[in-house]
Design a protein around this motif. Structure first.
Motif, mmCIF file in Angstrom:
data_model
loop_
_atom_site.group_PDB
_atom_site.id
_atom_site.type_symbol
_atom_site.label_atom_id
_atom_site.label_comp_id
_atom_site.label_asym_id
_atom_site.label_seq_id
_atom_site.Cartn_x
_atom_site.Cartn_y
_atom_site.Cartn_z
ATOM 1 N N THR A 37 76.422 -50.464 -15.527
ATOM 2 C CA THR A 37 75.235 -49.670 -15.838
ATOM 3 C C THR A 37 75.583 -48.189 -15.683
ATOM 4 O OG1 THR A 37 74.482 -49.923 -13.553
ATOM 5 C CG2 THR A 37 73.595 -51.466 -15.152
ATOM 6 N N PRO A 38 74.776 -47.309 -16.253
ATOM 7 C CA PRO A 38 75.067 -45.871 -16.134
ATOM 8 C C PRO A 38 75.129 -45.433 -14.673
ATOM 9 C CG PRO A 38 73.398 -46.248 -17.807
ATOM 10 C CD PRO A 38 73.626 -47.565 -17.115
ATOM 11 N N GLY A 39 75.937 -44.444 -14.404
ATOM 12 C CA GLY A 39 76.074 -43.929 -13.048
ATOM 13 C C GLY A 39 77.124 -44.660 -12.236
ATOM 14 N N LYS A 40 78.054 -45.322 -12.902
ATOM 15 C CA LYS A 40 79.142 -46.055 -12.249
ATOM 16 C C LYS A 40 78.617 -47.139 -11.315
ATOM 17 C CE LYS A 40 82.410 -42.285 -12.575
ATOM 18 N NZ LYS A 40 83.334 -41.409 -11.878
ATOM 19 N N THR A 41 77.527 -47.786 -11.700
ATOM 20 C CA THR A 41 76.959 -48.867 -10.907
ATOM 21 C C THR A 41 77.011 -50.165 -11.703
ATOM 22 O OG1 THR A 41 74.734 -48.367 -11.725
ATOM 23 C CG2 THR A 41 75.400 -47.318 -9.659
ATOM 24 N N TRP A 42 76.617 -51.257 -11.062
ATOM 25 C CA TRP A 42 76.608 -52.578 -11.674
ATOM 26 C C TRP A 42 75.247 -53.212 -11.433
ATOM 27 C CZ3 TRP A 42 80.885 -54.486 -14.281
ATOM 28 C CH2 TRP A 42 82.036 -53.711 -14.177
ATOM 29 N N ALA A 43 74.868 -54.134 -12.324
ATOM 30 C CA ALA A 43 73.566 -54.794 -12.179
ATOM 31 C C ALA A 43 73.664 -56.246 -12.625
ATOM 32 C CB ALA A 43 72.506 -54.066 -13.006
ATOM 33 N N TYR A 44 72.776 -57.066 -12.045
ATOM 34 C CA TYR A 44 72.666 -58.465 -12.452
ATOM 35 C C TYR A 44 71.753 -58.555 -13.668
ATOM 36 C CZ TYR A 44 74.560 -59.709 -7.887
ATOM 37 O OH TYR A 44 75.361 -59.841 -6.789
ATOM 38 N N TYR A 45 72.129 -59.415 -14.598
ATOM 39 C CA TYR A 45 71.345 -59.645 -15.809
ATOM 40 C C TYR A 45 71.233 -61.135 -16.065
ATOM 41 C CZ TYR A 45 71.626 -54.766 -17.339
ATOM 42 O OH TYR A 45 71.485 -53.417 -17.434
ATOM 43 N N GLU A 46 70.105 -61.538 -16.647
ATOM 44 C CA GLU A 46 70.009 -62.901 -17.150
ATOM 45 C C GLU A 46 70.791 -62.913 -18.459
ATOM 46 O OE1 GLU A 46 66.791 -66.251 -18.567
ATOM 47 O OE2 GLU A 46 66.058 -64.317 -17.888
ATOM 48 N N ALA A 47 71.830 -63.717 -18.511
ATOM 49 C CA ALA A 47 72.720 -63.733 -19.673
ATOM 50 C C ALA A 47 71.968 -64.164 -20.925
ATOM 51 C CB ALA A 47 73.898 -64.669 -19.419
ATOM 52 N N GLY A 48 72.363 -63.594 -22.039
ATOM 53 C CA GLY A 48 71.757 -63.950 -23.312
ATOM 54 C C GLY A 48 70.527 -63.139 -23.674
ATOM 55 N N ARG A 49 70.056 -62.304 -22.773
ATOM 56 C CA ARG A 49 68.867 -61.501 -23.062
ATOM 57 C C ARG A 49 69.198 -60.024 -23.241
ATOM 58 N NH1 ARG A 49 64.063 -61.702 -19.855
ATOM 59 N NH2 ARG A 49 63.157 -61.144 -21.839
ATOM 60 N N GLY A 50 70.483 -59.682 -23.188
ATOM 61 C CA GLY A 50 70.866 -58.284 -23.372
ATOM 62 C C GLY A 50 70.284 -57.397 -22.286
ATOM 63 N N ARG A 51 69.934 -56.181 -22.655
ATOM 64 C CA ARG A 51 69.363 -55.252 -21.669
ATOM 65 C C ARG A 51 67.989 -55.688 -21.188
ATOM 66 N NH1 ARG A 51 69.599 -49.975 -24.740
ATOM 67 N NH2 ARG A 51 69.714 -51.395 -26.488
ATOM 68 N N ARG A 52 67.309 -56.531 -21.947
ATOM 69 C CA ARG A 52 65.996 -57.030 -21.519
ATOM 70 C C ARG A 52 66.103 -58.021 -20.361
ATOM 71 N NH1 ARG A 52 64.041 -59.874 -26.259
ATOM 72 N NH2 ARG A 52 66.233 -59.924 -26.729
ATOM 73 N N GLY A 53 67.305 -58.538 -20.106
ATOM 74 C CA GLY A 53 67.493 -59.509 -19.046
ATOM 75 C C GLY A 53 67.805 -58.903 -17.693
ATOM 76 N N TYR A 54 67.574 -57.609 -17.537
ATOM 77 C CA TYR A 54 67.876 -56.919 -16.278
ATOM 78 C C TYR A 54 67.132 -57.571 -15.119
ATOM 79 C CZ TYR A 54 68.057 -53.201 -12.793
ATOM 80 O OH TYR A 54 68.241 -52.489 -11.639
ATOM 81 N N LEU A 55 67.851 -57.866 -14.032
ATOM 82 C CA LEU A 55 67.241 -58.448 -12.842
ATOM 83 C C LEU A 55 67.142 -57.429 -11.715
ATOM 84 C CD1 LEU A 55 69.004 -61.934 -12.856
ATOM 85 C CD2 LEU A 55 66.670 -61.395 -13.560
ATOM 86 N N CYS A 56 68.270 -56.852 -11.318
ATOM 87 C CA CYS A 56 68.257 -55.827 -10.268
ATOM 88 C C CYS A 56 69.671 -55.275 -10.094
ATOM 89 C CB CYS A 56 67.726 -56.389 -8.957
ATOM 90 S SG CYS A 56 68.846 -57.482 -8.121
ATOM 91 N N PRO A 57 69.812 -54.168 -9.346
ATOM 92 C CA PRO A 57 71.150 -53.630 -9.115
ATOM 93 C C PRO A 57 71.956 -54.546 -8.195
ATOM 94 C CG PRO A 57 69.495 -52.302 -7.992
ATOM 95 C CD PRO A 57 68.767 -53.320 -8.802
ATOM 96 N N CYS A 58 73.254 -54.496 -8.316
ATOM 97 C CA CYS A 58 74.124 -55.373 -7.520
ATOM 98 C C CYS A 58 74.122 -55.033 -6.036
ATOM 99 C CB CYS A 58 75.548 -55.332 -8.055
ATOM 100 S SG CYS A 58 75.740 -56.264 -9.578
ATOM 101 N N GLY A 59 73.725 -53.861 -5.651
ATOM 102 C CA GLY A 59 73.721 -53.494 -4.238
ATOM 103 C C GLY A 59 72.662 -54.207 -3.413
ATOM 104 N N ASP A 60 71.674 -54.804 -4.047
ATOM 105 C CA ASP A 60 70.570 -55.460 -3.342
ATOM 106 C C ASP A 60 70.641 -56.969 -3.588
ATOM 107 O OD1 ASP A 60 68.253 -56.095 -2.043
ATOM 108 O OD2 ASP A 60 66.958 -54.779 -3.226
ATOM 109 N N ILE A 61 71.489 -57.666 -2.842
ATOM 110 C CA ILE A 61 71.750 -59.077 -3.079
ATOM 111 C C ILE A 61 70.537 -59.954 -2.772
ATOM 112 C CG2 ILE A 61 72.775 -59.508 -0.816
ATOM 113 C CD1 ILE A 61 73.963 -60.987 -4.111
#
Length: 125
Positions: free
Chosen positions: A81-105
């Motif tokens: 994701t922008p800002g040198k970060t990573w995020a969890y996504y529901e696969a197959g939904r593209g950017r609409r599948g955003y769940l949350c940032p990876c820092g908050d497990i």
């Protein structure tokens, strides 16, 4: 000095795509953390990211919930994701599948838990 030009959105997306492809070990680390966090809630996880099996595929974690007569599943992936970060996504939904940032497990586990409960018991939502 000339006028400021808008950021080339297409180039930015291309850069994120390359970061996701080249950051496979980072994605796998985040998916492993999610699997460890969500398994105690009673879900099963299938890790589809063994490098020797699928070296060019994006890392994917299937999280499954079972009942006596059916099962539901959520495919989870990690993307840059922008800002040198990573995020969890529901696969197959593209950017609409955003769940949350990876820092908050814990939040990621709660989001996946909510999706599975909604799919298992849709009439209660």
């Amino acid at each position: 000095m000339g006028p400021l030009r808008p950021l080339n959105v297409q180039a930015g997306r291309h850069l994120l795509w390359w970061r996701t492809r080249l950051g496979r070990t980072t994605a796998i680390r985040h998916l492993d953390l999610l699997a460890v966090t969500i398994t105690p809630k009673g879900y099963r996880c299938i890790k589809v990211y063994q490098a020797e099996e699928f070296p060019t595929r994006p890392a994917l974690l299937w999280v499954l919930a079972f009942s006596p007569d059916r099962y539901v599943r959520v495919p989870v992936t990690v993307r840059a994701t922008p800002g040198k970060t990573w995020a969890y996504y529901e696969a197959g939904r593209g950017r609409r599948g955003y769940l949350c940032p990876c820092g908050d497990i814990e939040r990621a586990a709660d989001e996946v838990d909510g999706l599975l409960k909604h799919r298992m018991f849709p009439s209660t939502w």
